[in-house]
Scaffold this motif. Sequence first.
Motif, PDB file in Angstrom:
ATOM      1  N   SER A  71       0.662  -9.484   5.980  1.00 29.32           N
ATOM      2  CA  SER A  71       1.658  -8.473   6.346  1.00 29.32           C
ATOM      3  C   SER A  71       2.264  -7.910   5.071  1.00 29.32           C
ATOM      4  CB  SER A  71       2.750  -9.080   7.235  1.00 29.32           C
ATOM      5  OG  SER A  71       3.680  -8.090   7.628  1.00 29.32           O
ATOM      6  N   ILE A  72       1.799  -6.733   4.682  1.00 32.31           N
ATOM      7  CA  ILE A  72       2.188  -6.137   3.410  1.00 32.31           C
ATOM      8  C   ILE A  72       3.445  -5.299   3.584  1.00 32.31           C
ATOM      9  CG2 ILE A  72       1.500  -4.410   1.699  1.00 32.31           C
ATOM     10  CD1 ILE A  72      -1.365  -5.552   1.990  1.00 32.31           C
ATOM     11  N   PHE A  73       4.390  -5.519   2.682  1.00 33.57           N
ATOM     12  CA  PHE A  73       5.636  -4.754   2.703  1.00 33.57           C
ATOM     13  C   PHE A  73       5.545  -3.530   1.798  1.00 33.57           C
ATOM     14  CE2 PHE A  73       9.104  -7.906   4.284  1.00 33.57           C
ATOM     15  CZ  PHE A  73       8.369  -8.122   5.426  1.00 33.57           C
ATOM     16  N   ARG A  74       5.392  -3.752   0.494  1.00 32.13           N
ATOM     17  CA  ARG A  74       5.433  -2.621  -0.435  1.00 32.13           C
ATOM     18  C   ARG A  74       4.445  -2.803  -1.573  1.00 32.13           C
ATOM     19  NH1 ARG A  74      10.402  -3.234   1.706  1.00 32.13           N
ATOM     20  NH2 ARG A  74      11.302  -1.340   2.608  1.00 32.13           N
ATOM     21  N   MET A  75       4.228  -1.702  -2.293  1.00 27.52           N
ATOM     22  CA  MET A  75       3.251  -1.652  -3.372  1.00 27.52           C
ATOM     23  C   MET A  75       3.871  -0.975  -4.595  1.00 27.52           C
ATOM     24  SD  MET A  75       2.231  -0.708  -0.151  1.00 27.52           S
ATOM     25  CE  MET A  75       1.967   1.062  -0.257  1.00 27.52           C
ATOM     26  N   SER A  76       3.338  -1.293  -5.771  1.00 29.09           N
ATOM     27  CA  SER A  76       3.770  -0.644  -7.005  1.00 29.09           C
ATOM     28  C   SER A  76       2.550  -0.481  -7.902  1.00 29.09           C
ATOM     29  CB  SER A  76       4.854  -1.480  -7.701  1.00 29.09           C
ATOM     30  OG  SER A  76       5.330  -0.844  -8.872  1.00 29.09           O
ATOM     31  N   VAL A  77       2.267   0.761  -8.310  1.00 31.63           N
ATOM     32  CA  VAL A  77       1.080   1.065  -9.116  1.00 31.63           C
ATOM     33  C   VAL A  77       1.468   1.133 -10.586  1.00 31.63           C
ATOM     34  CG1 VAL A  77      -0.759   2.739  -9.555  1.00 31.63           C
ATOM     35  CG2 VAL A  77       0.006   2.336  -7.212  1.00 31.63           C
ATOM     36  N   ASP A  78       0.727   0.412 -11.437  1.00 31.37           N
ATOM     37  CA  ASP A  78       0.985   0.514 -12.872  1.00 31.37           C
ATOM     38  C   ASP A  78       0.216   1.703 -13.456  1.00 31.37           C
ATOM     39  OD1 ASP A  78      -1.677  -0.281 -13.576  1.00 31.37           O
ATOM     40  OD2 ASP A  78      -1.113  -2.395 -13.563  1.00 31.37           O
ATOM     41  N   HIS A  79       0.473   2.024 -14.728  1.00 23.97           N
ATOM     42  CA  HIS A  79      -0.151   3.215 -15.303  1.00 23.97           C
ATOM     43  C   HIS A  79      -1.612   2.997 -15.664  1.00 23.97           C
ATOM     44  CE1 HIS A  79       1.704   1.111 -18.859  1.00 23.97           C
ATOM     45  NE2 HIS A  79       0.507   1.337 -19.362  1.00 23.97           N
ATOM     46  N   CYS A  80      -2.120   1.768 -15.458  1.00 24.40           N
ATOM     47  CA  CYS A  80      -3.538   1.499 -15.681  1.00 24.40           C
ATOM     48  C   CYS A  80      -4.361   1.620 -14.396  1.00 24.40           C
ATOM     49  CB  CYS A  80      -3.715   0.106 -16.285  1.00 24.40           C
ATOM     50  SG  CYS A  80      -2.934  -0.087 -17.912  1.00 24.40           S
ATOM     51  N   GLY A  81      -3.730   1.986 -13.300  1.00 26.70           N
ATOM     52  CA  GLY A  81      -4.448   2.180 -12.059  1.00 26.70           C
ATOM     53  C   GLY A  81      -4.642   0.926 -11.235  1.00 26.70           C
ATOM     54  N   ILE A  82      -3.812  -0.079 -11.478  1.00 25.77           N
ATOM     55  CA  ILE A  82      -3.811  -1.283 -10.640  1.00 25.77           C
ATOM     56  C   ILE A  82      -2.619  -1.201  -9.687  1.00 25.77           C
ATOM     57  CG2 ILE A  82      -3.655  -3.798 -10.581  1.00 25.77           C
ATOM     58  CD1 ILE A  82      -6.252  -2.798 -11.780  1.00 25.77           C
ATOM     59  N   MET A  83      -2.896  -1.363  -8.408  1.00 25.41           N
ATOM     60  CA  MET A  83      -1.816  -1.388  -7.428  1.00 25.41           C
ATOM     61  C   MET A  83      -1.462  -2.834  -7.123  1.00 25.41           C
ATOM     62  SD  MET A  83      -1.353   0.642  -3.819  1.00 25.41           S
ATOM     63  CE  MET A  83      -2.774  -0.060  -2.955  1.00 25.41           C
ATOM     64  N   TRP A  84      -0.199  -3.182  -7.388  1.00 25.79           N
ATOM     65  CA  TRP A  84       0.319  -4.519  -7.122  1.00 25.79           C
ATOM     66  C   TRP A  84       0.927  -4.503  -5.724  1.00 25.79           C
ATOM     67  CZ3 TRP A  84      -0.625  -8.415 -10.553  1.00 25.79           C
ATOM     68  CH2 TRP A  84      -1.157  -8.014 -11.780  1.00 25.79           C
ATOM     69  N   VAL A  85       0.460  -5.407  -4.889  1.00 27.07           N
ATOM     70  CA  VAL A  85       0.740  -5.383  -3.458  1.00 27.07           C
ATOM     71  C   VAL A  85       1.468  -6.665  -3.076  1.00 27.07           C
ATOM     72  CG1 VAL A  85      -0.319  -5.350  -1.179  1.00 27.07           C
ATOM     73  CG2 VAL A  85      -1.261  -3.927  -3.000  1.00 27.07           C
ATOM     74  N   LEU A  86       2.606  -6.519  -2.383  1.00 25.16           N
ATOM     75  CA  LEU A  86       3.413  -7.670  -1.986  1.00 25.16           C
ATOM     76  C   LEU A  86       3.179  -7.977  -0.516  1.00 25.16           C
ATOM     77  CD1 LEU A  86       5.529  -9.698  -2.919  1.00 25.16           C
ATOM     78  CD2 LEU A  86       7.298  -8.053  -2.268  1.00 25.16           C
ATOM     79  N   ASP A  87       2.554  -9.118  -0.261  1.00 27.30           N
ATOM     80  CA  ASP A  87       2.248  -9.585   1.091  1.00 27.30           C
ATOM     81  C   ASP A  87       3.238 -10.684   1.452  1.00 27.30           C
ATOM     82  OD1 ASP A  87       1.145 -10.702   3.419  1.00 27.30           O
ATOM     83  OD2 ASP A  87      -0.907 -10.289   2.774  1.00 27.30           O
ATOM     84  N   SER A  88       4.024 -10.464   2.509  1.00 31.25           N
ATOM     85  CA  SER A  88       5.061 -11.428   2.880  1.00 31.25           C
ATOM     86  C   SER A  88       4.491 -12.715   3.459  1.00 31.25           C
ATOM     87  CB  SER A  88       6.015 -10.810   3.901  1.00 31.25           C
ATOM     88  OG  SER A  88       5.373 -10.660   5.159  1.00 31.25           O
ATOM     89  N   GLY A  89       3.264 -12.649   4.006  1.00 37.15           N
ATOM     90  CA  GLY A  89       2.661 -13.814   4.642  1.00 37.15           C
ATOM     91  C   GLY A  89       3.222 -14.123   6.015  1.00 37.15           C
TER      92      GLY A  89
END
Length: 408
Positions: free
Chosen positions: A118-136
């Motif tokens: 169950s993913i809440f939010r995401m944050s993309v760095d300037h290298c093109g990697i999206m960091w994804v926070l999954d609440s579980g």
Amino acid sequence: MKVICFIAAWMISYGSTQSPNGSTIGTLYRWKQIDYQYPSPAQRQEAIDAGEFIQANVIPLGIERWKGRVFISTPRWKSGVPATLSSVPVSSQSESPELAPYPNWDWHNAVNCTGFTSIFRMSVDHCGIMWVLDSGQVEAFETPRQLCPPTLFAIDLETDTVVAKYPIPSEFVLQNSLITNLIVDSRDARCRDLHVYIADAWRFGLIVFRDSDAAFWRFSHYSFYPEPLLSNYTLHGLNYQWSDGLFGMSLGKYHLSDRPLYYHSMSGSLEFTVATSVIRDPSRVDNAVSEFTLLGESRGGDGQVSAAAVDRNGVMFFNLISRDAIGCWDTRKPYTNDNLAIVAQNNRTMIFPNDLRMDHEVPQLAWVITNRLPFYQFNLIDPLDYNYRVIYFDPAEIVEKTVCKQYI
């Protein structure tokens, strides 16, 4: 530039909101209810018949943009949410496009914590990697179940590949923690110094992740708590109580080898700040109380804010959830009410602006999800109305003729 031109054309097609200074807030997409791209109509119907897809239970929450795509999270807060992270193109022929599960359906159908929960939010760095926070956690608005540990995923947006998975260690996740938001901080051109700051809204903590060695640590501080009087909300006649602590976070400009983290509780009217050099240092976990400081004046009794973001010019934008509005503040000025302004407000199209992110494009655009979250929580969403929107604006243009306009 082709993408920007296309967006400008869509502002005419799907509606727009005028800011107080006359600038336009564009609506890229709007939905009455969310639908997904199934492999076939038959499989969609099978999911409905099995209770795996209950359209009224799907709500968009988090937003990010990278190049030609917009990414949207749909947390599994109620049963019947078949996919929890999806993409839509920046250009589409539909005002209500189906969400394409990202990176594919397999990640949403996996079992035993091998995929997304169950993913809440995401944050993309300037290298093109999206960091994804999954609440579980699933079914938080029904019968909450913690199926998997809260987990940080890294997805390469150029290859659409999940390249890393970091479960948050149990010693940093307290009983009833709500791991709800994140922001990426990197100053290196190749993102080798990357840290992720993660908010625990219900147990009032700031979790820090260091990418170089996959280490986590956690700060606690009294400024992460909600304000009691700001925990009582009234929105379009609906009265409800939320006691959400640390939630919104944004990063100031890099200066003299450091940059500030601005932060606030959702159920609060105050903004705080701490130097990122402090929170990047795990040795400061137990001796940094005085480093977390009040930024300035209260935003008032209806000054609750969800997400915030700072643009390249150093202007912060923030979602005023009780005012159907987006505000701004020039971070070079004192944080006083005289230096805050409303840049967009609409009591029909901007009900509960939830997430807000700045993209990495040139020129830069801001992206916002509005989703009427309290009405969703209490099963008051009208399926005949447009309830969910992806809106965007040019941050440099929207502050014209406001106190947030920077004069060099």
